[in-house]
Write an enzyme that holds these catalytic residues in place. Structure first.
Site, PDB file in Angstrom:
ATOM      1  N   ASP A 434     -17.852  36.690  17.987  1.00 46.90           N
ATOM      2  CA  ASP A 434     -16.915  37.458  18.802  1.00 46.90           C
ATOM      3  C   ASP A 434     -15.591  36.718  18.939  1.00 46.90           C
ATOM      4  OD1 ASP A 434     -16.107  39.573  20.408  1.00 46.90           O
ATOM      5  OD2 ASP A 434     -17.925  39.542  21.628  1.00 46.90           O
ATOM      6  N   ASP A 499     -16.266  48.730  20.837  1.00 50.04           N
ATOM      7  CA  ASP A 499     -17.110  48.614  22.030  1.00 50.04           C
ATOM      8  C   ASP A 499     -17.423  49.981  22.606  1.00 50.04           C
ATOM      9  OD1 ASP A 499     -17.630  45.951  22.137  1.00 50.04           O
ATOM     10  OD2 ASP A 499     -16.127  45.469  23.656  1.00 50.04           O
TER      11      ASP A 499
END
Ligand code: GLA
Length: 694
Positions: A434, A499
């Site tokens: 990430d 997301d």
């Protein structure tokens, strides 16, 4: 000078002075089409005929558009003008500016079996004093005057890859990203098309910069109406200074072309991504469970072990433990940077969970965010100087974290050691890597901007970890899809597309991302309903159908599902496993929306799979015939709506047959006449499976 691809030609005309002119980039030309063009000229131009569509436009040659190079030595040697000194066809052009003492090497490639051109440039300082480089583009691509419409790809967090049409009648269009990562809002892809270009009809040119940092793409309307797109890395002030003899190499610019509409452009890009770009293992893309939305930071080892058992029973093949496993990581305020397991949550470390997962036959994956640390971490308490900053300025936090100066060898070595230790200790097959913030005033210890070096250091970290752990796969995530460019894709196997797991939003996000990314790298998960980002409620069938064509996964706690839901989800997973050989290797097709209904699909020589989605309520009384692109006209196909899909109660006899033994039609009939699809409510979808009968 020319390069030929499968359906394309890049034709360059060498110039007595200056770099070659791009005469043509597009449809394949017949042999012998070389040579300079005669050009009629208006009054009041320079006396010499300067080619505006230069492969590498610079100011010193009498070009007035956005230059590919901005460099100087203390304010001198700033008007670069190159003359070609050597060339290896159109593959490699070497040019020199004897006045500013610069050497330029342009490298181009166009695979004979594909239609994506790649370009990169290396600049060398041949002078006696340092050269400050403010901008060095990777090259330029010319599109003809009929490329009147443009499309950009942007948005925000959880709203990436939104395709936005625009036009450029005159002047320039500037697409600049200054966030220090590829970004949600200025994805480095610019598409130009002929007027009215649709999914299957029209000509499309696409330019992408394979780079995970700051970028600059400029489209300039030239004097003859054609479009010149110059793309390259965006440098911060003082970021690059070349000492005598030193060189700067650019990231790669990729240019795709198709005269079969936007779907054709996707096919060109996907083919190149599959080879030579991606380093994808031959194994099928494993169905994934990611723990984030089912667990967030509330890790409970015993429950996660039961979740893993339930996941395995569903047919899941990869179990990814997301954020929250590290010490002090009960929220996003702390715990980033130390990569130490929280013994309060995992008294015996991560081994019991990881071994349980692998014993069930699943791969174990782990979330990390290597480039970051919270100020509240041992990493930054012990080495406060390791965070990128500008002395005297307060560092802006984002998600309460700072960016580590990975280009500092000591910092890099500590991060490498922490990740390597995890990979040696635990049976980790996959890292969800990430990167959750933009770079602000990101200066290194010398006070200079560190953006470019940071990207290279991150690439080097990925490369080294993969070299040391050859079976390791990496997912590139950056608050969703903020790092999904081809620079990072050359060293990763998956991107976390967004997301946002709302199926309706995902249709749009995936449509934009699929312009460049093949479906097998786009992570798409079945999440809970109501959706955590939008609050919308969707059937399991809609959520699963929307994820079906991508790298399929689940982002919920399976222990919260009813038996009926588990049964249905297991059916969707089984369907995905059965279809993925075609989904992840076939050719992408899509159709223009009809009355709120969209269609994308994947076709190979024997099979086809289509996702038909009714995005908004239809306005017409009856659905328009469903026409299926990409089939062999003479071949006969059996069309089915496979399990676990079920007919709605009111389905007609004919429609019920689609859910059973199917109906058989010729490919040409399906493409042109189509058939009457079952009625679709808004925010529902169907997966159609076609198998050749002959
Ligand atoms: C980012 C990612 C999410 C999740 C969280 C964890 O937002 O995009 O998928 O991993 O971080 O903190």
């Amino acid at each position: 000078m020319r390069l030929d691809g499968l359906n394309t030609t890049l034709l360059l005309a060498p110039r007595a002075e200056g770099l070659p002119e791009i005469v043509h980039w597009g449809a394949r030309l017949p042999d012998g089409a070389e040579g300079l063009r005669d050009r009629a000229r208006a009054n009041n131009l320079l006396d010499d005929d300067i080619a505006e569509a230069s492969l590498f436009p610079t100011a010193g040659t009498g070009l007035f558009r956005s230059p590919a190079l901005v460099a100087h030595r203390g304010g001198r040697d700033w008007s670069a003008a190159f003359t070609q000194v050597q060339s290896d066809g159109a593959l490699r052009v070497t040019a020199r500016d004897p006045v500013a003492r610069l050497l330029l090497v342009l490298e181009m490639a166009l695979p004979p079996d594909g239609d994506v051109l790649s370009m990169r440039v290396t600049l060398t300082n041949e002078g006696e004093a340092p050269l400050t480089v403010d901008h060095l583009a990777s090259g330029a691509v010319r599109m003809p005057p009929e490329a009147t419409e443009l499309r950009t790809y942007g948005g925000r967090w959880a709203h990436e890859f939104t395709e936005t049409p625009t036009t450029l009648r005159d002047g320039s269009l500037l697409l600049e990203n200054r966030r220090g990562r590829t970004s949600h809002d200025r994805f480095p892809l610019l598409v130009a098309t002929t007027a009215g270009c649709g999914e299957a009809v029209g000509t499309a040119w696409g330019v992408h910069l394979g780079w995970s940092g700051n970028s600059r793409i400029v489209a300039d309307r030239l004097g003859d109406g054609s479009l010149l797109v110059v793309a390259g890395e965006l440098l911060m002030p003082g970021e690059v200074e070349l000492v005598p003899g030193e060189s700067l190499a650019t990231p790669t610019l990729y240019a795709g072309w198709s005269d079969a509409g936007m779907a054709g452009l996707s096919r060109s890009f996907h083919a190149y991504a599959r080879a030579p770009l991606l380093q994808m293992p031959a194994t099928p893309r494993p169905v994934t469970l990611n723990t984030w939305e089912g667990t967030y930071f509330a890790h409970d080892e015993a429950r996660l072990i039961r979740e893993a058992t339930a996941a395995s029973a569903l047919g899941i093949e990869r179990f990814v433990l997301d954020d929250g496993w590290m010490v002090a990581r009960d929220h996003d305020h702390a715990g980033l940077g130390d990569w130490i397991v929280d013994l309060a949550k995992y008294p015996n470390g991560l081994e019991p969970l990881a071994r349980h997962v692998t014993a069930l036959g699943m791969q174990f994956g782990l979330w990390v965010e290597p480039e970051m640390a919270n100020p509240d971490s041992a990493a930054l308490r012990e080495h406060p100087e390791a965070a990128l900053s500008v002395a005297g300025r307060e560092q802006r936090l984002s998600r309460r974290q700072l960016v580590l100066d990975l280009a500092d060898p000591a910092v890099w070595a500590r991060v490498y050691a922490a990740l390597d230790a995890l990979l040696r200790k635990l049976p980790i097959g996959y890292l969800k890597w990430d990167m959750n913030r933009d770079l602000v005033a990101a200066g290194n210890a010398a006070g200079r901007p560190a953006h470019r070096a940071q990207v290279h250091a991150t690439y080097a970290l990925m490369d080294r970890l993969r070299a040391d752990h050859p079976a390791l796969e990496i997912e590139s995530c950056a608050s969703g899809g903020a790092r999904a460019d081809w620079g990072v894709l050359a060293r990763t196997q998956r991107v976390w597309t967004s997301d946002c797991n709302d199926a309706l939003e995902r249709l749009r996000i995936q449509r934009g991302a699929a312009r460049l990314l093949p479906p097998e790298v786009m992570g798409s998960h079945v999440a809970a309903s109501p959706n955590h980002q939008t609050g919308r409620r969707h059937t399991l069938a809609f959520r699963a159908a929307v994820a079906m064509l991508c790298h399929f996964g689940v982002e919920l706690d399976p222990l919260e599902l009813t038996d009926a839901e588990l049964d249905e989800l297991g059916g969707w997973i089984a369907l995905h496993k059965r279809l993925r050989p075609v989904l992840h290797a076939g050719r992408h097709v899509s159709a223009d929306a009809v009355d709120g209904r969209t269609l994308t699909g994947v076709v190979d020589d024997a099979r086809a799979v289509y996702l038909v989605a009714q995005e908004v309520a239809p306005a017409r009384a009856h659905p328009a015939p469903l026409r299926l692109p990409g089939l062999v006209p003479e071949a006969r196909y059996r069309v089915r709506i496979p399990a676990p899909q079920r007919p709605i109660a009111a389905a007609s006899y004919g429609h019920r047959a689609l859910y059973g033994e199917g109906v058989v039609h010729a490919g040409g009939t399906l493409a042109h006449a189509g058939f009457g699809p079952p009625p679709l409510r808004p925010e529902t979808a169907l997966i159609l499976e076609l198998t050749r009968e002959d």
